[in-house]
Design a protein around this motif. Structure first.
Motif, PDB file in Angstrom:
ATOM      1  N   LEU A 102       6.866  10.140  -3.178  1.00 35.33           N
ATOM      2  CA  LEU A 102       6.425  10.227  -1.983  1.00 35.33           C
ATOM      3  C   LEU A 102       4.997  10.843  -1.570  1.00 35.33           C
ATOM      4  CD1 LEU A 102       7.211   9.658   1.077  1.00 35.33           C
ATOM      5  CD2 LEU A 102       8.425  11.838   1.125  1.00 35.33           C
ATOM      6  N   PHE A 103       4.948  12.166  -2.139  1.00 32.11           N
ATOM      7  CA  PHE A 103       3.756  12.918  -1.697  1.00 32.11           C
ATOM      8  C   PHE A 103       2.332  12.640  -2.485  1.00 32.11           C
ATOM      9  CE2 PHE A 103       7.240  15.239  -0.152  1.00 32.11           C
ATOM     10  CZ  PHE A 103       7.054  15.153   1.197  1.00 32.11           C
ATOM     11  N   PHE A 104       2.592  12.253  -3.695  1.00 32.89           N
ATOM     12  CA  PHE A 104       1.415  12.243  -4.845  1.00 32.89           C
ATOM     13  C   PHE A 104       1.017  10.887  -5.203  1.00 32.89           C
ATOM     14  CE2 PHE A 104       3.293  16.700  -5.327  1.00 32.89           C
ATOM     15  CZ  PHE A 104       2.204  17.437  -5.112  1.00 32.89           C
ATOM     16  N   SER A 105       2.039   9.705  -4.822  1.00 35.89           N
ATOM     17  CA  SER A 105       1.356   8.397  -5.325  1.00 35.89           C
ATOM     18  C   SER A 105       0.003   8.111  -4.693  1.00 35.89           C
ATOM     19  CB  SER A 105       2.750   7.455  -4.897  1.00 35.89           C
ATOM     20  OG  SER A 105       3.046   7.458  -3.472  1.00 35.89           O
ATOM     21  N   PRO A 106      -0.172   8.541  -3.170  1.00 36.12           N
ATOM     22  CA  PRO A 106      -1.521   8.141  -2.859  1.00 36.12           C
ATOM     23  C   PRO A 106      -2.645   8.609  -3.759  1.00 36.12           C
ATOM     24  CG  PRO A 106      -0.037   9.070  -1.111  1.00 36.12           C
ATOM     25  CD  PRO A 106       0.718   9.500  -2.478  1.00 36.12           C
ATOM     26  N   VAL A 107      -2.437   9.436  -4.748  1.00 33.25           N
ATOM     27  CA  VAL A 107      -3.667   9.923  -5.643  1.00 33.25           C
ATOM     28  C   VAL A 107      -4.022   8.669  -6.370  1.00 33.25           C
ATOM     29  CG1 VAL A 107      -3.140  12.528  -5.662  1.00 33.25           C
ATOM     30  CG2 VAL A 107      -2.138  10.893  -7.433  1.00 33.25           C
ATOM     31  N   SER A 108      -3.071   7.778  -6.751  1.00 33.71           N
ATOM     32  CA  SER A 108      -3.632   6.601  -7.315  1.00 33.71           C
ATOM     33  C   SER A 108      -4.401   5.683  -6.568  1.00 33.71           C
ATOM     34  CB  SER A 108      -2.388   5.744  -7.918  1.00 33.71           C
ATOM     35  OG  SER A 108      -2.494   4.781  -8.735  1.00 33.71           O
ATOM     36  N   ASP A 109      -4.134   5.608  -5.270  1.00 38.01           N
ATOM     37  CA  ASP A 109      -5.057   4.541  -4.401  1.00 38.01           C
ATOM     38  C   ASP A 109      -6.375   5.354  -4.117  1.00 38.01           C
ATOM     39  OD1 ASP A 109      -3.270   2.709  -4.064  1.00 38.01           O
ATOM     40  OD2 ASP A 109      -2.332   3.542  -2.464  1.00 38.01           O
ATOM     41  N   ARG A 110      -6.461   6.841  -4.404  1.00 39.46           N
ATOM     42  CA  ARG A 110      -7.645   7.306  -4.002  1.00 39.46           C
ATOM     43  C   ARG A 110      -8.612   7.393  -5.469  1.00 39.46           C
ATOM     44  NH1 ARG A 110     -11.865   9.223  -3.463  1.00 39.46           N
ATOM     45  NH2 ARG A 110     -12.612  10.815  -2.390  1.00 39.46           N
ATOM     46  N   SER A 279      -4.025   4.024   4.620  1.00 40.75           N
ATOM     47  CA  SER A 279      -3.548   4.991   5.218  1.00 40.75           C
ATOM     48  C   SER A 279      -2.064   4.800   5.240  1.00 40.75           C
ATOM     49  CB  SER A 279      -3.939   5.665   6.333  1.00 40.75           C
ATOM     50  OG  SER A 279      -3.555   4.778   7.562  1.00 40.75           O
ATOM     51  N   LEU A 280      -1.021   5.704   4.874  1.00 37.74           N
ATOM     52  CA  LEU A 280       0.159   5.574   4.793  1.00 37.74           C
ATOM     53  C   LEU A 280       0.706   5.086   6.296  1.00 37.74           C
ATOM     54  CD1 LEU A 280       2.829   6.009   3.254  1.00 37.74           C
ATOM     55  CD2 LEU A 280       3.019   8.261   3.973  1.00 37.74           C
ATOM     56  N   LYS A 281       0.129   5.398   7.433  1.00 36.56           N
ATOM     57  CA  LYS A 281       0.670   4.584   8.817  1.00 36.56           C
ATOM     58  C   LYS A 281       0.501   3.273   8.761  1.00 36.56           C
ATOM     59  CE  LYS A 281      -3.759   5.161  11.241  1.00 36.56           C
ATOM     60  NZ  LYS A 281      -4.457   5.822  12.375  1.00 36.56           N
ATOM     61  N   GLU A 282      -0.311   2.620   8.028  1.00 36.85           N
ATOM     62  CA  GLU A 282      -0.270   1.249   7.951  1.00 36.85           C
ATOM     63  C   GLU A 282       1.031   0.590   7.429  1.00 36.85           C
ATOM     64  OE1 GLU A 282      -3.294  -2.252   6.050  1.00 36.85           O
ATOM     65  OE2 GLU A 282      -3.914  -0.090   5.672  1.00 36.85           O
ATOM     66  N   TRP A 284       3.684   0.937   8.560  1.00 38.13           N
ATOM     67  CA  TRP A 284       4.399   1.003   9.857  1.00 38.13           C
ATOM     68  C   TRP A 284       3.838  -0.277  10.907  1.00 38.13           C
ATOM     69  CZ3 TRP A 284       9.182   2.474   8.845  1.00 38.13           C
ATOM     70  CH2 TRP A 284       9.701   3.341   7.909  1.00 38.13           C
ATOM     71  N   SER A 285       2.619  -0.735  10.374  1.00 42.42           N
ATOM     72  CA  SER A 285       2.072  -1.700  11.513  1.00 42.42           C
ATOM     73  C   SER A 285       2.890  -2.948  11.408  1.00 42.42           C
ATOM     74  CB  SER A 285       0.803  -2.084  10.835  1.00 42.42           C
ATOM     75  OG  SER A 285       0.836  -2.930   9.760  1.00 42.42           O
ATOM     76  N   LYS A 286       2.495  -3.728  12.650  1.00 39.66           N
ATOM     77  CA  LYS A 286       3.403  -4.924  12.874  1.00 39.66           C
ATOM     78  C   LYS A 286       3.667  -5.787  11.395  1.00 39.66           C
ATOM     79  CE  LYS A 286       3.441  -9.022  15.919  1.00 39.66           C
ATOM     80  NZ  LYS A 286       3.009  -9.799  17.034  1.00 39.66           N
ATOM     81  N   THR A 287       2.336  -5.848  10.632  1.00 39.60           N
ATOM     82  CA  THR A 287       2.578  -6.594   9.500  1.00 39.60           C
ATOM     83  C   THR A 287       3.595  -6.106   8.393  1.00 39.60           C
ATOM     84  OG1 THR A 287       0.184  -7.453   9.869  1.00 39.60           O
ATOM     85  CG2 THR A 287       1.061  -7.752   7.555  1.00 39.60           C
ATOM     86  N   TYR A 288       3.720  -4.819   8.316  1.00 37.30           N
ATOM     87  CA  TYR A 288       4.465  -4.372   7.156  1.00 37.30           C
ATOM     88  C   TYR A 288       5.760  -3.617   7.682  1.00 37.30           C
ATOM     89  CZ  TYR A 288      -0.060  -5.434   4.957  1.00 37.30           C
ATOM     90  OH  TYR A 288      -1.250  -6.245   4.684  1.00 37.30           O
ATOM     91  N   ARG A 410      -5.126  -1.794  -1.106  1.00 35.66           N
ATOM     92  CA  ARG A 410      -5.587  -0.721  -0.585  1.00 35.66           C
ATOM     93  C   ARG A 410      -4.626   0.352  -0.506  1.00 35.66           C
ATOM     94  NH1 ARG A 410      -6.061  -4.425   3.388  1.00 35.66           N
ATOM     95  NH2 ARG A 410      -4.961  -4.233   5.114  1.00 35.66           N
ATOM     96  N   ILE A 411      -3.175  -0.190  -0.006  1.00 33.92           N
ATOM     97  CA  ILE A 411      -2.174   0.661  -0.037  1.00 33.92           C
ATOM     98  C   ILE A 411      -1.205   0.434  -0.720  1.00 33.92           C
ATOM     99  CG2 ILE A 411      -2.778   1.344   2.599  1.00 33.92           C
ATOM    100  CD1 ILE A 411      -0.235  -0.730   3.168  1.00 33.92           C
ATOM    101  N   ARG A 412      -1.291  -0.080  -2.007  1.00 31.55           N
ATOM    102  CA  ARG A 412      -0.138  -0.478  -2.828  1.00 31.55           C
ATOM    103  C   ARG A 412       0.483   0.627  -3.398  1.00 31.55           C
ATOM    104  NH1 ARG A 412      -2.554  -4.476  -5.412  1.00 31.55           N
ATOM    105  NH2 ARG A 412      -1.328  -5.760  -4.015  1.00 31.55           N
ATOM    106  N   ALA A 413      -0.120   1.722  -4.107  1.00 27.63           N
ATOM    107  CA  ALA A 413       0.605   2.824  -4.675  1.00 27.63           C
ATOM    108  C   ALA A 413       1.193   3.603  -3.598  1.00 27.63           C
ATOM    109  CB  ALA A 413      -0.454   3.474  -5.535  1.00 27.63           C
ATOM    110  N   ARG A 414       0.705   3.820  -2.535  1.00 24.09           N
ATOM    111  CA  ARG A 414       1.208   4.892  -1.501  1.00 24.09           C
ATOM    112  C   ARG A 414       2.270   4.170  -0.842  1.00 24.09           C
ATOM    113  NH1 ARG A 414      -3.621   7.071   1.646  1.00 24.09           N
ATOM    114  NH2 ARG A 414      -4.709   6.294  -0.267  1.00 24.09           N
TER     115      ARG A 414
END
Length: 478
Positions: A102-110, A279-282, A284-288, A410-414
């Motif tokens: 939850l908290f550290f998976s975004p580092v792979s995208d970064r 970003s993680l908020k994406e 929750w966009s209409k697409t995803y 761009r957001i796969r890992a997070r």
């Protein structure tokens, strides 16, 4: 003999950057590649890292009898969240996995797939090694939790890596092959445990040696990382076009060398690689949004069936009056089937729609689990234990592929880290629920609980999941 520079120029001419009606992206160049030994080699190297993850996940079940005999843990708990119970050991790992995913998976995208793959293995190895020398429930659980953080990051990174390297026509097969190799660690963990757990030597209990073996192996994979390139899809997403092109030229050259023929022309596609960081908020966009809710509920349910059996089978056998030695023997035979699910599924991974592979394997777990609960003979226990294992591991490679297909690079890992993290949190609490059902309702009660969860998975994924098989990642992600 042509120089390296000349070969590179000819390849660049072969793969233009733009064409009428679209653009030649890294994805287009990857997706038109035929099956090759080189791509398979990269999957093998990534799978070696996953082997230690699977070894660690599954040795929990096999060292449980040793914990009971030494008095470190008990099979059930007096209170629902009692630290003295084996459920707290399982929960500690999955609490760490929850934090990691939850908290550290975004580092792979970064920071990229390659560097985080290596770092997470070292983190896990160090924490697991320290855990092997602890002697109290609290200390073991602490280091188990910390090791789980590294495993959580590694798991998400490997899934992203495999999905981005594999061509669309063989993406499911690549995941099946990855998990086949990874699951080879499960019978190894069972065999090592069967040999070492009943023994004590060099000042350490056998369970400690089982843990040390897993920790020391991860260090070896650190050196293999040099043979794995960064994901060219990720590099392109970051705007690092020159590096992405250089890696693609190398991949294309190796594949051409294997086949001895020119590669098919990549098909121009609409520009679908926006040069922005996600970003993680994406999610929750209409697409995803719908996909995120679907996968979150799925991951709250699926661990009840998957880990409800895999992490508890020796304990469930002990509850039926089977002694420690015989329990470990049965468990080892059942564990031998672990790699067979992905191996059998490899042939069909890209033939049948992915969502139905997930749904039907969950339904199979429910049916076989109920039949397992009523077995009273060695043959029956082993037969239905093997069928549960085959079904569970088919579901595993299918949903690891599926969840990685539903979000853009761009957001796969997070994104996968977020939805996958709920499976970790679910396992924390389902471990205590299984202990509760085992204490009050026996093994039949445990498997009724598992069957209900798997039936919900069947209805959820089968009814609402989007199709993905043999489609471009970038097309699915729109």
């Amino acid at each position: 003999m042509r120089s390296h520079r000349t070969e590179g120029l000819s390849l660049q001419q072969e793969v233009p950057s733009r064409a009428a009606g679209g653009r030649i992206t890294v994805a287009a160049r990857l997706d038109r590649l035929p099956k090759s030994r080189y791509i398979r080699k990269l999957i093998v190297l990534l799978s070696l890292g996953a082997c230690f993850e699977f070894y660690d996940l599954f040795f929990s079940a096999y060292i449980a009898p040793a914990f009971y005999s030494t008095g470190i843990f008990t099979p059930t708990t007096e209170g629902f969240l009692g630290i003295e119970g084996f459920a707290s050991f399982v929960a500690a790992l999955f609490a760490g996995l929850f934090v990691g995913t939850l908290f550290f998976s975004p580092v792979s995208d970064r920071f990229g797939r390659r560097s985080i793959f290596s770092f997470s293995l070292l983190w896990y190895s160090a924490c697991t090694f320290v855990m092997a020398f602890q002697s109290t429930a609290a200390a073991i659980n602490l280091w188990r939790f910390l090791a789980g953080i590294g495993l959580g990051v590694e798991m998400i990174t490997i899934d992203a890596y495999v999905s981005e390297l594999a061509p669309k026509e063989s993406r499911g097969e690549a995941f099946a092959f990855n998990q086949f190799l990874s699951f080879l660690a499960v019978p190894m963990a069972a065999l090592v445990s069967a040999v070492l757990v009943p023994r004590h030597f060099a000042g350490l209990d056998g369970w400690s040696w089982v843990v040390v073996i897993g920790a020391s192996g991860a260090i070896f994979v650190w050196f293999i990382r040099r043979a794995i390139p960064e994901s060219p899809r990720w590099l392109e997403q970051q705007g690092r076009m020159e590096e992405a092109d250089r890696i693609m030229l190398e991949i294309e050259a190796r594949v051409r060398s294997e086949t001895g023929a020119a590669l098919a022309e990549p098909k121009p596609v609409e520009v679908d690689v926006p040069q922005t960081r996600g970003s993680l908020k994406e999610i929750w966009s209409k697409t995803y949004r719908t996909r995120t809710v679907l996968l979150t509920i799925f991951h709250l349910l699926q661990p009840i069936g998957y880990y409800g059996f895999a992490s508890w089978v020796p304990t469930l056998l002990l509850a039926e009056g089977i002694n420690v030695t015989r329990s470990l023997q049965y468990t080892f035979v059942i564990a031998l089937a672990s790699p067979l699910g992905p191996l059998l599924g490899k042939r069909f991974a890209d033939v049948f729609e992915r969502k139905w592979q997930v749904a039907c394997s969950a339904l199979s777990i429910a049916v076989c689990g109920l039949l397992f609960a009523w077995q009273r003979t060695a043959a029956g226990v082993v037969l239905f234990g093997v069928l549960i294992t085959l079904s569970s591991n088919w579901m595993s490679f299918a949903y690891h592929t599926y969840q990685s297909e539903l979000y853009p690079t761009r957001i796969r890992a997070r994104a996968v880290g977020f939805v996958y993290s709920w499976s970790r949190l679910s396992t924390v609490f389902s471990s205590f629920l299984i202990a509760f059902f085992l204490r009050n309702y026996g093994t039949v009660g445990v498997f009724i609980f598992i069957a209900c969860s798997m039936l919900l998975v069947f209805l959820l994924i089968g009814g609402l999941g989007p199709p993905t098989t043999r489609r471009r990642l970038e097309e699915i992600a729109r």
